[in-house]
Structures are given as C-alpha cells and as structure tokens.
Design an enzyme around this catalytic site. Structure first.
Site: not given
Length: 365
Positions: A56, A165-166, A172, A188, A200, A211, A294
């Site tokens: 505003e 997923t892997a 993966s 992200r 992980t 990145r 993640e």
C-alpha cells in the site's frame, strides 16, 4: 457482494504484483496493491521484504495526491498494528482514499478484521472477498502458520511411472529431465525452508540450495538426523548454517555443529526418533511459512503417517524400472482400501518429457 469487471481486473493486477514477492517476503505475506482513480491506475506496489514498505505504501507514494478519492485494491487486509513498519490502514486513511477492496482478511491475530474496522470508522467504503481463493493460494503458507501454528508442508519427489524413486542399489540421478529439475528449483525458491533426512544426505550428498534459477535468498536447510550421524564433510553443512533436528543428546556432536554456526533442535519422541509434528510447530515458531521436503521414502513415509504433509509435488518420468526399486513412501500395508490416504489432484501438466502432478491430502488446507 457483486464486483464489476473493472474490480476484477484491478484485483487480478494486484495479485500479479504480489507474486513478485514470491521468493522474498518471508516471514511476511505476499501482498500487492493497485490504486484506481476514475478508471485509471494511478499507483501500484508490492511488498518485497520484511522490514521494507508494504504494498500500500509503494502504491500511495506512486500516486501522490491523486490517491485522494481513489479506490485501493489490496490482496490482503491492510495491517492495523505497528510492526517493523507503521499501519497501512492509517496510511490509506491519511491519503484520503474513498474505497478499499481486499481479496481476503488477514489471518494474523494482530490484524484479523481490525484493519477493515479502522477503515470503516474513518468513513471509507470497504469490501472484501474479491478473488479470495487466489489470494489464499498465494499465501497458503502464511495462512497455515497463522491459523495452525505450523508451516504448509509440500513434499516433492521424482519417480518413474511405476512409482519408484531409485533403483534397488540407490541410483536415482537422474530420473526426470532438466526441465523438471529446474521447475523443482522454482518450488525450492518460494519455500522458507528445504527439509531432508540423513538417509538422503548419506546416499546423494545434496547441497539443497537453489541453483537452477536466479534467487536472491536461499531457504533455510533443515536436516532430520535422529542420531547426529551427519558427516562433517557433508555438502549440506557447507555454506550458510543449517538447522539440525535430532533426538540425540550427544554433547560433543551437538557442540561441534553449534561451533560451526549450525542450530541444533533436540526433539525426541517416545520411539527415540525426531518428533516430526513437534518439529513443524518449531518451524512455525521460527516464522517459516512454507517447507519444501526432498527426502527418501522412509522420511517421506514418516511425515505422511504423522500428519505433517499438506501437499505432494510429484514429477513422473515416462519410464518403468520394476518392483525391486525403491518406492515413494514407506507406509504400512493395508487390509482395506478404507485406510488409503486420499488425495485431491490440483494440477497436472507436462514439464519437458515428464509429468508434474500437484495433489493435496484431503484433510489439508
């Protein structure tokens, strides 16, 4: 309440402006403002960062004296309290605007209708509810933190069409293509924090930074590590300090991390693991609106089982890798479909050669 086509166009523009702060406003909400006088836009503004002028104020400064008698379209109820900046409701009153249209009331208990009441008391016509659903979506994390005391948790995963997923050996990289990975970095960037687990970190050694796209603010990185097993050389410990959630009381490992500038939260549950709901409450206390997860299938499953996930962001690659590969979630076996986790699909589109699916747990939101 009936709004004109001009009202809709002005509020749509205000929402567009608010989205400019998608990656920068935390812990504040994303807000845009448009001032219209005699059918002409005379001022626009959006909130960029906490501590800087609100939407505003930018719009009023742009309009100057022309703001007198104008209609202000604001995506969130103008604040009525002194925080890092003075109340925007007072600024609108002093500028002499004749009408204020807001998309949604502010869920912040410090405002929560008080801004509108102050405007009405000053004789300004106030209306609300215009494009409210869109405004809510833009600030879903802020609404979550204000109403539930915890952030909105979005779990991201990349999988094959058969939900893997892997590979069984842990490989993966990369299931999905460059376009999907860049899109993941955009999600992200809008988050206040990126959360992962020690599994992980051991398997992939991720940096967990933005990145692939330009970003002026790196989200806080959060590591769930029940035993403080993280290696001092892990990529996640390099660069800006991180937050480690643990169940361990190991004084030496804790002090080593803290000496390097990292924050350690000791949150054990009855099973000796990290109290995940307690962690979400703690992240809310820190002012985090959106948390982007993640992690691997074990932590993913734990977060799901303990009611910590609001939304799934799934990238599905057009490939099949077989039953032995790792799945998305470590969830208990069911004897009946009555116990299945029900989802509401909110968006489905292709990103490069891959599919992107956004779904919410039925109880979320």
């Amino acid at each position: 309440m009936t709004f004109s086509a001009a009202d809709h166009a002005a509020m749509a523009r205000a929402l567009q402006l608010a989205a400019n702060g998608l990656t920068t406003t935390s812990p504040n909400p994303r807000v845009g403002c448009v001032l219209v006088q005699d059918g002409r836009t005379v001022g626009e503004g959006w909130h960029a960062r906490a501590g800087e002028p609100h939407a505003e104020i930018h719009a009023l400064r742009q309009a100057g004296e022309i703001a007198r008698g104008a209609t202000a379209y604001v995506t969130l109820e103008p604040c009525s309290h002194y925080g890092r900046t003075p109340p925007c409701a007072d600024a609108l009153i002093e500028a002499g605007v004749a009408r204020v249209v807001i998309a949604m009331e502010d869920p912040n208990p410090l405002v929560a209708g008080r801004g509108l009441a102050r405007l009405r008391a000053a004789g300004i016509v106030t209306e609300h509810g215009l494009l409210a659903a869109e405004a809510h979506e833009l600030n879903i994390g802020f609404v979550s933190r204000m109403s539930r005391g915890r952030p909105w948790v979005r779990l991201k995963a990349a999988a094959t069409l058969d939900g893997k997923t892997a590979l069984s050996n842990g490989v993966s990289q990369w299931i999905t293509g460059p376009a999907a990975r860049a899109d993941g970095h955009r999600w992200r960037a809008r988050a206040c924090a990126i959360l992962t687990g020690i599994g992980t970190v051991r398997e992939d050694d991720p940096q967990l930074t933005v990145r692939a796209i330009p970003c002026s603010r790196q989200p806080l990185r959060v590591l769930v590590d029940a035993t403080l097993a993280v290696s001092p050389e892990a990529s996640i410990l390099q660069g800006e300090p991180i937050l480690v959630a643990t169940a361990s009381t190991d004084a030496l490992r804790t002090s080593t991390l803290r000496e390097r500038g990292h924050e350690v939260l000791v949150l054990p549950n009855s099973a000796g693991k990290v109290d995940l709901p307690g962690l979400m409450t703690a992240l809310g206390t820190l002012g985090l609106n959106e948390v982007h997860v993640e992690a691997g299938f074990k932590l993913n499953g734990s977060l799901m089982r303990e009611g910590c996930v609001d939304e799934l962001l799934l990238y599905l690659a057009p490939m099949l890798v077989g039953d032995a590969a790792q799945g998305l979630f470590n969830l208990p076996d069911l004897a009946s479909l009555q116990g299945a986790t029900r989802l509401e699909i909110r968006d489905l589109r292709t990103i490069g050669p891959d599919l992107r699916l956004i779904a919410r747990l039925r109880a979320a939101g």
